[in-house]
Scaffold this active site. Sequence first.
Site, PDB file in Angstrom:
ATOM      1  CG  HIS A  73      -2.022  -0.898   1.250  1.00 17.09           C
ATOM      2  ND1 HIS A  73      -1.878  -2.257   1.417  1.00 17.09           N
ATOM      3  CD2 HIS A  73      -3.356  -0.674   1.103  1.00 17.09           C
ATOM      4  CE1 HIS A  73      -3.072  -2.827   1.370  1.00 17.09           C
ATOM      5  NE2 HIS A  73      -3.988  -1.888   1.184  1.00 17.09           N
ATOM      6  CG  ASN A  97       4.393  -4.416   2.421  1.00 20.22           C
ATOM      7  OD1 ASN A  97       4.015  -3.445   3.056  1.00 20.22           O
ATOM      8  ND2 ASN A  97       3.576  -5.109   1.630  1.00 20.22           N
TER       9      ASN A  97
END
Length: 487
Positions: A131, A162
């Site tokens: 994201h 991440n």
Amino acid sequence: MWMQKVSAFVCGGLGGAGGVLLARHLLPDSLDENREQSKTKDESRNSVASILKYGVPSAGMRTLLEYENHVLEYDPVRRVPKWVAEHVSKEKAFGESANRKLSRFDRDPLVPPPFAAENKDFWKSGWSRGHMAPAGNNKHSQSAMNQTFFLTNIVPQDMDNNGNFWNRLEIYCRELTKEYSDVYIISGPLWLPESQPMDVDSKPSASDYSIIAAEKTTKDDETQSTRVEALDRSVKDGLSVVNVQNKTEAAKKEVSQVSVEGEKEAKPRKVKPPRPPKKFVKYEVIGRNNIAVPTHLFKIILVEDASMDRPMMSSFIIPNRPVEDVKLENFETDLAEVERHVGVRFHQDLDPANVDRLCLKTGCRLNNYREFQQFFWTRRLSSPWNLYNLEKDWKELNKKGFKSKELEDMYLIKKKELVEKERTKIETAQLQRESNSNLDPSARLNPTSSPEIKVQTLPPSGKPGFSAPSTTTDHVNGPPELTAAAG
């Protein structure tokens, strides 16, 4: 004198009768100029219309896309966002109105299929769906959180990056909302060039030429000394004075010649400056749609509060690879550097002279690395998707040196649960097969016996003991269409 008066009278008459004609020839006519400009514009429009007779080339979509709590510019070539902007507050970051387990990664309906990314592009790629506007920044609204799972907000991101460093950075941004009323964040991918080292067979540089010249001079000096020493030995051996003199004169000539040649060669040569090393932008693409994998990620953080005289801001460029216990300040850079790589001006209405540096005021300290690892692995082991992923996580945890008694106990508990779940699944399937077929009674499953469940740890080859669906999630392992805990 009278001729001048007559001339003036005649000109005055002409001024009344023919002034318009004189002005037309002697003065610029603005109306005519406007007509010419209008004519030029019409011709230009006609030219453009003739060139683009069948339409203006376009992706068939707006690239500036707006959502409930984030805005982004989409790159239809790389199939990822160029940048994603969001406004985060304490109510948004720590609300209780949204549950990320209800969100799913999906193709963005605003993007035409030929220019869109799909979930299948990430499966078996080795990259997670990262994201840019985190789901965790939108706990105030389920719809706002769901929109962060559109693939227009996602980039292929290193799984460790991440779930660890980037995750810690996102948590840091949310924690800022506890001290500042408004936090503005812009994130996105970068593709930065790398310099190619010079080849072994490449031409030497100017500095190399000077070294070569100095080495030649040294060798010539050594030759000169050797010849003089040979002359001395000849004298000691009793050679005739004439021969010695002849040899001495010859030696002097050679020495003189060598000296002159040495001086000539010692002079620096005029050499063209070496060419700079070649630079390349190299990156991987994944899936059928060739989603571009960024080499780096950037994040611009700006905070405001009513108690502050001026806002604070810092910008960061972080490599898209595993980053362990490194200070966030090590990745800080100027906003202009980020803008240069993205090709976009950010916060244009903000005077840089009236902005303080965020890291100078707050220190930009992420949460403790080892404490976060315990939190991260506890969460990861507590919700494994299957037995294979549990074994894989446990092996990685041990390799990184984060094993603890608490984590080991959780691992053993989850392993037992998954083994029982797998046994129940096999028994149910076997009974279902028996009920659907007329098998020999002796071949029926003995109710008192249980099928053997083989639990295999991950072998060195990396091939699983169980056949499991490929998963590429952000932060933790999970089914392809679901999400994980952070971000």
